[in-house]
Design a protein around this motif. Structure first.
Motif, PDB file in Angstrom:
ATOM      1  N   SER A  94       0.809  -1.221   0.000  1.00  0.00           N
ATOM      2  CA  SER A  94       0.000   0.000   0.000  1.00  0.00           C
ATOM      3  C   SER A  94       0.843   1.272   0.000  1.00  0.00           C
ATOM      4  O   SER A  94       0.315   2.363  -0.210  1.00  0.00           O
ATOM      5  N   ALA A 103      -3.325  -1.485  -6.665  1.00  0.00           N
ATOM      6  CA  ALA A 103      -4.560  -0.920  -6.113  1.00  0.00           C
ATOM      7  C   ALA A 103      -5.637  -1.989  -5.983  1.00  0.00           C
ATOM      8  O   ALA A 103      -6.440  -1.972  -5.036  1.00  0.00           O
ATOM      9  N   GLU A 104      -5.666  -2.939  -6.917  1.00  0.00           N
ATOM     10  CA  GLU A 104      -6.639  -4.029  -6.842  1.00  0.00           C
ATOM     11  C   GLU A 104      -6.236  -5.055  -5.780  1.00  0.00           C
ATOM     12  O   GLU A 104      -7.082  -5.561  -5.040  1.00  0.00           O
ATOM     13  N   ILE A 152      -4.492  -4.700  -2.981  1.00  0.00           N
ATOM     14  CA  ILE A 152      -4.610  -4.286  -1.577  1.00  0.00           C
ATOM     15  C   ILE A 152      -6.062  -4.210  -1.113  1.00  0.00           C
ATOM     16  O   ILE A 152      -6.320  -3.992   0.082  1.00  0.00           O
ATOM     17  N   GLN A 153      -7.005  -4.396  -2.031  1.00  0.00           N
ATOM     18  CA  GLN A 153      -8.416  -4.450  -1.641  1.00  0.00           C
ATOM     19  C   GLN A 153      -8.847  -5.857  -1.244  1.00  0.00           C
ATOM     20  O   GLN A 153      -9.938  -6.043  -0.703  1.00  0.00           O
ATOM     21  N   LEU A 154      -7.995  -6.845  -1.501  1.00  0.00           N
ATOM     22  CA  LEU A 154      -8.341  -8.229  -1.185  1.00  0.00           C
ATOM     23  C   LEU A 154      -8.349  -8.450   0.325  1.00  0.00           C
ATOM     24  O   LEU A 154      -7.537  -7.872   1.051  1.00  0.00           O
ATOM     25  N   TYR A 210      -5.080  -9.287   2.094  1.00  0.00           N
ATOM     26  CA  TYR A 210      -4.116  -8.206   2.275  1.00  0.00           C
ATOM     27  C   TYR A 210      -4.528  -7.295   3.419  1.00  0.00           C
ATOM     28  O   TYR A 210      -3.681  -6.734   4.111  1.00  0.00           O
ATOM     29  N   SER A 211      -5.821  -7.143   3.646  1.00  0.00           N
ATOM     30  CA  SER A 211      -6.292  -6.358   4.792  1.00  0.00           C
ATOM     31  C   SER A 211      -5.795  -6.972   6.095  1.00  0.00           C
ATOM     32  O   SER A 211      -5.381  -6.264   7.023  1.00  0.00           O
TER      33      SER A 211
END
Length: 223
Positions: A46, A190-191, A193-195, A198-199
């Motif tokens: 990120s 960007a895609e 880090i939305q998974l 990855y959170s």
């Protein structure tokens, strides 16, 4: 051990003991050591935009891109094929052995299994300020010029005795062909880090950073 543990062990078993000794040892002259070793920092995905736009520009040395390291990867001797290195397109380079042949023909060589291999059909161009004859028999770093369809000499590599191996050359050519620009890279990240996975990683990283911060506050210091 996974990379995350090995990376943390450097702090715990190398840097913390040295820093503790530095504070209380008045005999050993740390400032007289002939060289220094530091741990290369790693950041979360990120932060890539900030790294590219701010951090790299402020470095004292030239950086050609980023290395993406799996946090849980086990140690792999020799070449780790799962490492991903992204370079700025204009920084994709190959180290050639440069020679001048009959009729002042420019020749580029690589190594294949430790032996010189002539790269037939490969062309190289130089800057007007380059003393081409002085570069003969030496290693030169070249980047690919997509407009002229040839290699462009970037600089002399006096620190290297041999050119790149053919396998390295093939990897660089694949990277050039992939043409992953900075924009493409940032869009993919960007895609990612939305998974959800990855959170979870970000949350664990923040907890570790907080623990490290609290630990440093508790370390006694002498005046």
């Amino acid at each position: 051990r996974p990379f995350s543990e090995r990376w943390k062990l450097l702090e715990k078993e190398v840097f913390e003991p040295r820093n503790a000794d530095r504070r209380k040892n008045s005999i050993y002259r740390y400032d007289m050591e002939p060289f220094r070793v530091r741990r290369k920092d790693f950041w979360l995905l990120s932060t890539v935009t900030k790294l590219l736009n701010e951090f790299i520009e402020g470095l004292s040395h030239k950086a050609d891109g980023l290395i993406f390291q799996g946090w849980d990867d086990p140690y792999v001797p020799r070449t780790h094929e799962c490492l991903l290195k992204w370079k700025y397109p204009h920084m994709n380079s190959v180290d050639f052995l440069f020679e001048i042949g009959d009729g002042d023909c420019y020749l580029l060589f690589l190594f294949e299994r430790g032996k010189k291999k002539l790269m037939d059909g490969s062309r190289v161009v130089f800057n007007e300020s380059d003393d081409v004859s002085a570069l003969a028999g030496k290693i030169i770093e070249c980047s690919w010029d997509p407009e002229k369809k040839c290699w462009a000499c970037m600089r002399l590599r006096p620190d290297k005795a041999n050119p790149n191996e053919l396998n390295t050359y093939k990897k660089v050519m694949r990277s050039i062909g992939d043409n992953i620009t900075e924009g493409i890279l940032l869009n993919e990240i960007a895609e990612i880090i939305q998974l959800p996975m990855y959170s979870d990683r970000i949350e664990k990283a923040h907890k570790y950073a907080q623990q490290q911060h609290r630990g440093k506050k508790m370390i006694p210091r002498t005046s």
